[in-house]
Design an enzyme around this catalytic site. Structure first.
Site, PDB file in Angstrom:
ATOM      1  N   GLY A 240     107.044 -24.045 -10.929  1.00  0.00           N
ATOM      2  CA  GLY A 240     106.867 -24.271 -12.358  1.00  0.00           C
ATOM      3  C   GLY A 240     107.869 -23.492 -13.185  1.00  0.00           C
TER       4      GLY A 240
ATOM      5  N   LYS B  84     110.817 -12.967  -7.939  1.00  0.00           N
ATOM      6  CA  LYS B  84     111.053 -14.403  -8.095  1.00  0.00           C
ATOM      7  C   LYS B  84     111.564 -14.729  -9.496  1.00  0.00           C
ATOM      8  CE  LYS B  84     107.560 -17.359  -7.618  1.00  0.00           C
ATOM      9  NZ  LYS B  84     106.793 -18.596  -7.335  1.00  0.00           N
ATOM     10  N   SER B  85     110.951 -14.124 -10.518  1.00  0.00           N
ATOM     11  CA  SER B  85     111.355 -14.399 -11.900  1.00  0.00           C
ATOM     12  C   SER B  85     112.830 -14.040 -12.120  1.00  0.00           C
ATOM     13  CB  SER B  85     110.512 -13.582 -12.879  1.00  0.00           C
ATOM     14  OG  SER B  85     109.151 -13.911 -12.760  1.00  0.00           O
TER      15      SER B  85
ATOM     16  N   ASP C 204      99.806 -13.286 -12.543  1.00  0.00           N
ATOM     17  CA  ASP C 204      99.833 -13.780 -11.165  1.00  0.00           C
ATOM     18  C   ASP C 204      98.998 -12.929 -10.210  1.00  0.00           C
ATOM     19  OD1 ASP C 204     101.441 -16.001 -11.603  1.00  0.00           O
ATOM     20  OD2 ASP C 204     103.276 -14.812 -11.505  1.00  0.00           O
TER      21      ASP C 204
ATOM     22  N   ARG D 196      99.452 -17.882  -3.901  1.00  0.00           N
ATOM     23  CA  ARG D 196      98.770 -16.624  -4.226  1.00  0.00           C
ATOM     24  C   ARG D 196      97.291 -16.647  -3.816  1.00  0.00           C
ATOM     25  NH1 ARG D 196     102.935 -14.013  -6.474  1.00  0.00           N
ATOM     26  NH2 ARG D 196     104.271 -15.202  -7.862  1.00  0.00           N
TER      27      ARG D 196
ATOM     28  N   LYS E 229      98.082 -22.855 -13.617  1.00  0.00           N
ATOM     29  CA  LYS E 229      99.045 -22.331 -12.636  1.00  0.00           C
ATOM     30  C   LYS E 229      99.187 -23.342 -11.489  1.00  0.00           C
ATOM     31  CE  LYS E 229     100.491 -18.442 -14.346  1.00  0.00           C
ATOM     32  NZ  LYS E 229     101.945 -18.181 -14.450  1.00  0.00           N
TER      33      LYS E 229
ATOM     34  N   ARG F  85      93.802 -21.799 -11.081  1.00  0.00           N
ATOM     35  CA  ARG F  85      93.697 -20.567 -10.301  1.00  0.00           C
ATOM     36  C   ARG F  85      92.402 -19.811 -10.623  1.00  0.00           C
ATOM     37  NH1 ARG F  85      99.287 -17.485 -10.091  1.00  0.00           N
ATOM     38  NH2 ARG F  85      99.962 -18.962  -8.515  1.00  0.00           N
TER      39      ARG F  85
ATOM     40  N   ARG G 199     116.379 -16.531 -12.698  1.00  0.00           N
ATOM     41  CA  ARG G 199     117.220 -16.329 -13.878  1.00  0.00           C
ATOM     42  C   ARG G 199     118.633 -15.910 -13.497  1.00  0.00           C
ATOM     43  NH1 ARG G 199     111.963 -15.681 -15.076  1.00  0.00           N
ATOM     44  NH2 ARG G 199     111.188 -16.041 -17.197  1.00  0.00           N
TER      45      ARG G 199
END
Length: 448
Positions: A101, A28-29, A326, A401, A353, A357, A33
């Protein structure tokens, strides 16, 4: 894209061990990007393996709204025709970042360096999350922000006409805040400098270099110093997105906890700043192997082999938190099944988070008969030695998550575990239940 009716799910012990090979969704990160840097580059960037979860699709929509041409050419294959650094245009409508986020905070960095006005919002969960930790340092560029009380979304930003470089010392290690500062620095002349107390995931630095920016990283007694030379010409470059290690965490832990299991997860990103969970599980005694290691798109990747193991409790040091921030909810599930006590130290960042979390993870365990305590910023879990009672209903607080961690627990518990809403799993792991059921050769995960 909107979540109206909740989707309750429950997971029970499978009839057979988990077995098979699988790929997990793209990181995902890196997906966020790739779309953003493609939009800032000159030329056309080809992306393969993009995560097509809702969070990333929000980023694609935002880049389109800011003037880049973003098109899907096949499953996981995307093309971005960029506008060059400083070339984004004013969006005609509000940018809705959904549940993400990462997308929201990185985008604030991008917008800060462009002389445009934009309004950003998100879903109920994202509108509760603090943005002040990003808007404060970004104000140094000359950008102006208007936010709700507590620095929350919806917010408006007017980017700087003549952005100034940022020199910022992060009070708390955060890859998102670091990345936002670096993205703002792209449009500013001179050198942008960010100091982080602990090294955090460096996908932004890796990808900036991949697109032709000059980024240097120096370890000093005061922390890790990241510098970026401003106003580079970013040139389109192909991006191959590896499987997301945070998503791989769920089938890994499930295989470790369900007796007799052996699962191979292919093409997983193994960036050393993301592999804290693997290191921790190995310390707990886990039978985990890495095969077929290689480099793709500037990132190390490989295949992870996970086999059922009886785990033992460990102490996880606070300095490891950024490399597995995470993964703590699913690590807590592994800790619940282990023998002895596991203490996870220094988890302050988990309070901000998708949900609080830290509290949500402790509640997940308590609802299923596992003793857990929050002591300051530590989570202390009393392992059951492989006999998790289960039988609880877990409140997910709109956190994907927490939902997936609870369902993994259900596969290894004596009684089924239910979650109040699994709709949000699609933000990061589309098809999660189907994939896990495929490993089980049945349907241990189904409607509650």
């Amino acid at each position: 894209m909107s979540h109206s009716a909740p989707r309750p799910l429950r997971a029970a012990a499978p009839a057979a061990p988990l077995a098979g090979r699988l790929g997990v969704p793209g990181d995902k990160s890196i997906s966020h990007r790739a779309l953003m840097f493609g939009a800032l580059a000159v030329g056309t960037t080809e992306i393969s393996g993009l995560l097509e979860g809702e969070d990333v699709l929000r980023t694609a929509a935002a880049m389109r709204a800011l003037g880049a041409e973003v098109t899907q050419t096949g499953p996981g294959s995307w093309r971005v025709a960029g506008r060059g650094v400083g070339g984004l245009v004013e969006p005609a409508d509000v940018l809705d970042m959904g549940n993400s986020g990462t997308a929201a905070r990185l985008l604030l960095g991008l917008l800060s360096g462009h002389p445009i006005f934009a309004v950003m919002t998100g879903d109920a969960s994202l509108r509760r999350r603090p943005m002040k930790r990003v808007t404060d340092p970004l104000s140094a560029t000359g950008a102006t922000f208007w936010t709700r009380e507590g620095g929350r979304l919806p917010l408006a930003v007017r980017g700087a006409a003549d952005p100034l470089p940022i020199d910022y010392v992060l009070p708390v290690a955060s890859a998102q805040v670091k990345s936002a500062c670096l993205l703002a620095g792209l449009c500013a002349p001179g050198t942008t400098r960010v100091v982080e107390p602990e090294p955090t995931r460096d996908h932004t630095e890796n990808m900036l270099r991949h697109f032709g920016a000059t980024v240097s990283v120096t370890d000093t007694p005061d922390g890790r110093v990241v510098t970026l030379e401003g106003q580079p010409e970013l040139v389109a470059a192909p991006v191959v997105v590896p499987g997301d290690p945070s998503s791989a965490a769920f089938p890994i832990v499930a295989a470790l906890l369900v007796p007799g299991s052996r699962v191979v997860i292919e093409n997983v990103g193994l960036n050393p700043l993301r592999t804290g969970l693997i290191a921790t599980l190995r310390e707990m005694g886990a039978a985990l192997r890495i095969e077929n290691e290689r480099i793709a798109g500037g990132e190390p990747v490989g295949d992870i082999v996970a086999e059922y193991t009886e785990l033992s409790g460990v102490t996880v040091p606070p300095r490891r938190a950024p490399s597995m921030i995470d993964e703590y909810p699913v690590l807590a599930v592994a800790a619940a099944a282990a023998r002895g006590v596991t203490r996870m130290q220094g988890l302050a960042e988990l309070r901000v988070k998708e949900s609080d979390r830290l509290a949500a993870t402790a509640a997940l365990l308590a609802a299923n008969g596992v003793q857990a305590m929050i002591e300051g910023d530590d989570l202390v879990v009393q392992g059951t030695g492989g006999a998790i009672p289960g039988g609880g209903v877990v409140e997910t607080h709109m956190d994907h998550r927490i939902a997936m961690s609870a369902l993994v627990m259900g596969l290894a518990a004596r009684s089924p575990v239910a979650v109040d809403d699994a709709a949000f799993i699609d933000t990061s792991f589309p098809g999660f239940a189907t994939l896990m059921n495929g490993l089980a050769g049945g349907a241990p995960i189904g409607p509650a």
